[in-house]
Enzyme design. Structure first.
Site, PDB file in Angstrom:
ATOM      1  N   GLY A  12     -22.225  -2.188 138.734  1.00 35.92           N
ATOM      2  CA  GLY A  12     -20.931  -2.226 138.053  1.00 35.92           C
ATOM      3  C   GLY A  12     -20.154  -3.517 138.189  1.00 35.92           C
ATOM      4  CG  ASN A  14     -21.378  -7.242 133.368  1.00 38.94           C
ATOM      5  OD1 ASN A  14     -20.958  -8.223 132.764  1.00 38.94           O
ATOM      6  ND2 ASN A  14     -22.598  -7.189 133.885  1.00 38.94           N
ATOM      7  CG  LEU A  93     -26.961   5.610 124.504  1.00 36.63           C
ATOM      8  CD1 LEU A  93     -25.863   4.603 124.199  1.00 36.63           C
ATOM      9  CD2 LEU A  93     -26.382   6.869 125.137  1.00 36.63           C
ATOM     10  CG  HIS A 109     -30.468  -7.359 126.641  1.00 35.54           C
ATOM     11  ND1 HIS A 109     -31.128  -6.268 127.155  1.00 35.54           N
ATOM     12  CD2 HIS A 109     -31.393  -8.331 126.515  1.00 35.54           C
ATOM     13  CE1 HIS A 109     -32.403  -6.585 127.327  1.00 35.54           C
ATOM     14  NE2 HIS A 109     -32.591  -7.836 126.944  1.00 35.54           N
TER      15      HIS A 109
HETATM   16  N1  NHR Z   1     -29.700   2.845 123.156  1.00 35.20           N
HETATM   17  C1  NHR Z   1     -29.996   2.489 121.907  1.00 35.20           C
HETATM   18  N2  NHR Z   1     -30.280   3.469 121.046  1.00 35.20           N
HETATM   19  N3  NHR Z   1     -30.008   1.215 121.469  1.00 35.20           N
HETATM   20  C2  NHR Z   1     -29.761   0.224 122.346  1.00 35.20           C
HETATM   21  O1  NHR Z   1     -29.789  -1.038 121.905  1.00 35.20           O
HETATM   22  C3  NHR Z   1     -29.477   0.517 123.708  1.00 35.20           C
HETATM   23  C4  NHR Z   1     -29.451   1.872 124.080  1.00 35.20           C
HETATM   24  C5  NHR Z   1     -29.203   2.234 125.411  1.00 35.20           C
HETATM   25  C6  NHR Z   1     -29.019   1.271 126.362  1.00 35.20           C
HETATM   26  C7  NHR Z   1     -29.046  -1.118 127.094  1.00 35.20           C
HETATM   27  C8  NHR Z   1     -30.446  -1.728 127.227  1.00 35.20           C
HETATM   28  C9  NHR Z   1     -30.450  -3.144 127.717  1.00 35.20           C
HETATM   29  O2  NHR Z   1     -29.480  -3.879 127.582  1.00 35.20           O
HETATM   30  C10 NHR Z   1     -29.074  -0.086 126.015  1.00 35.20           C
HETATM   31  C11 NHR Z   1     -29.285  -0.458 124.680  1.00 35.20           C
HETATM   32  C12 NHR Z   1     -32.276   1.040 128.984  1.00 35.20           C
HETATM   33  C13 NHR Z   1     -33.594   0.815 128.617  1.00 35.20           C
HETATM   34  C14 NHR Z   1     -34.701   1.737 129.061  1.00 35.20           C
HETATM   35  O3  NHR Z   1     -35.861   1.471 128.816  1.00 35.20           O
HETATM   36  C15 NHR Z   1     -33.853  -0.263 127.788  1.00 35.20           C
HETATM   37  C16 NHR Z   1     -32.816  -1.084 127.367  1.00 35.20           C
HETATM   38  C17 NHR Z   1     -31.508  -0.842 127.746  1.00 35.20           C
HETATM   39  C18 NHR Z   1     -31.245   0.218 128.576  1.00 35.20           C
HETATM   40  N4  NHR Z   1     -34.372   2.890 129.695  1.00 35.20           N
HETATM   41  C19 NHR Z   1     -35.306   3.907 130.186  1.00 35.20           C
HETATM   42  C20 NHR Z   1     -35.089   5.225 129.414  1.00 35.20           C
HETATM   43  O4  NHR Z   1     -36.098   5.940 129.270  1.00 35.20           O
HETATM   44  C21 NHR Z   1     -35.072   4.215 131.627  1.00 35.20           C
HETATM   45  C22 NHR Z   1     -35.273   3.016 132.509  1.00 35.20           C
HETATM   46  C23 NHR Z   1     -34.798   3.235 133.930  1.00 35.20           C
HETATM   47  O5  NHR Z   1     -34.147   4.242 134.226  1.00 35.20           O
HETATM   48  O6  NHR Z   1     -35.055   2.332 134.739  1.00 35.20           O
HETATM   49  O7  NHR Z   1     -33.967   5.555 129.000  1.00 35.20           O
HETATM   50  O8  NHR Z   1     -31.504  -3.620 128.216  1.00 35.20           O
HETATM   51  C1  GAR Z   2     -26.401  -6.688 133.781  1.00 38.51           C
HETATM   52  O1  GAR Z   2     -27.107  -7.888 134.018  1.00 38.51           O
HETATM   53  C2  GAR Z   2     -26.706  -6.193 132.401  1.00 38.51           C
HETATM   54  O2  GAR Z   2     -26.888  -7.220 131.469  1.00 38.51           O
HETATM   55  C3  GAR Z   2     -27.985  -5.469 132.642  1.00 38.51           C
HETATM   56  O3  GAR Z   2     -27.837  -4.843 133.889  1.00 38.51           O
HETATM   57  C4  GAR Z   2     -26.948  -5.593 134.692  1.00 38.51           C
HETATM   58  C5  GAR Z   2     -25.863  -4.677 135.207  1.00 38.51           C
HETATM   59  O4  GAR Z   2     -25.154  -5.284 136.235  1.00 38.51           O
HETATM   60  N1  GAR Z   2     -28.243  -4.495 131.642  1.00 38.51           N
HETATM   61  C6  GAR Z   2     -29.440  -4.018 131.434  1.00 38.51           C
HETATM   62  O5  GAR Z   2     -30.443  -4.460 131.956  1.00 38.51           O
HETATM   63  C7  GAR Z   2     -29.477  -2.869 130.482  1.00 38.51           C
HETATM   64  N2  GAR Z   2     -30.802  -2.388 130.379  1.00 38.51           N
HETATM   65  P1  GAR Z   2     -23.811  -4.639 136.764  1.00 38.51           P
HETATM   66  O6  GAR Z   2     -24.068  -3.153 136.984  1.00 38.51           O
HETATM   67  O7  GAR Z   2     -23.518  -5.338 138.054  1.00 38.51           O
HETATM   68  O8  GAR Z   2     -22.758  -4.879 135.713  1.00 38.51           O
END
Ligand code: NHR
Ligand code: GAR
Length: 221
Positions: A12, A14, A93, A109
């Protein structure tokens, strides 16, 4: 005042930047709640310390992603939020959730999208030997990390960088650009046209790419 809900799964930092900027009057939004899918997320502690409602929605109580997302969106609607800020939220999501809040969900990201979508971006950048890395704020669409870009910022990768050093450098630029993007939203300056984000009617991603040479000079590269 824009009512923002922050979704966070982890540390957290950010979220903390957003809270601090809001408290100091530099960011004119109200963080109305922090929601997490992880009971242990330090983000929830940060919310409590700031007197912001901290809500844990436990995935174990739901039999499918859709049901989980329905609960999440009901909660957000109850809070009458205008903006959903993903800050290290690690759950994908569903389209149903995203379509309930059109162009009202932002994500940060840790890469220069469209490069390095998905997870473990810092290690992948180091393995590829890239000279630059960075962070991107984008509107969330169904397709992972592929929504229209609001702002991004480059950082250099140094030859002796460790993953942690690189991650910290990217985090610093996240703390810089996320509040900017959120303030633009709060000021009603952002719109999306044909898959492109406009700020005050002009392509804002293109506008910001002018900043790159300035920032690159700053870094001495
Ligand atoms: N949801 C949608 N539909 N579209 C996006 O662009 C999203 C989203 C949810 C989260 C953040 C994202 C990132 O910045 C985000 C963007 C989770 C995963 C993932 O693979 C990938 C990208 C991001 C967040 N999650 C796995 C899952 O099955 C779990 C991984 C874990 O728990 O370690 O949900 O990178
Ligand atoms: C941040 O670097 C963000 O860009 C990344 O996780 C970190 C969260 O840090 N997001 C992802 O990788 C989403 N899949 P924080 O909890 O200290 O803000």
């Amino acid at each position: 005042m824009t009512r923002a809900v922050v979704l966070a799964s982890g540390f957290g930092s950010n979220l903390q930047t957003i809270i601090d900027r809001t408290d100091s009057g530099k960011l004119s939004i109200e963080v109305v709640a922090v929601i997490s899918d992880q009971a242990q997320a330090f983000a929830l502690q940060r919310a409590k310390l700031a007197d912001i409602p901290a809500i844990f929605v436990d995935p174990k109580n739901f039999s499918s992603r859709i049901e989980y997302d329905v609960e999440l969106s009901d909660e957000i609607k109850r809070l009458k939020a205008d903006l959903i800020v993903l800050a290290g939220f690690m759950r994908i999501l569903s389209i149903q959730f995203i379509e309930s809040f059109p162009w009202r969900i932002m994500n940060i990201h840790p890469s220069l999208l469209p490069k390095y979508k998905g997870l473990n971006t810092h290690a992948r950048v180091l393995n590829a030997g890239d000279r630059y890395h960075g962070a991107t704020v984008h509107f969330v669409t169904e397709e992972l990390d592929a929504g229209p870009i609001i702002i991004h910022k480059k950082v250099p990768v140094y030859s002796n960088d460790t993953e942690i050093e690189l991650k910290n450098r990217v985090h610093e630029c996240e703390y810089e650009i996320y509040p900017i993007a959120i303030q633009w939203f709060a000021d009603g300056e952002l719109s999306v046209d044909n898959g492109q984000v406009l700020r005050r009617g002009k392509p804002c991603f293109a506008e910001l790419s002018h900043w790159w040479p300035v920032k690159l000079n700053f870094w001495g590269k």
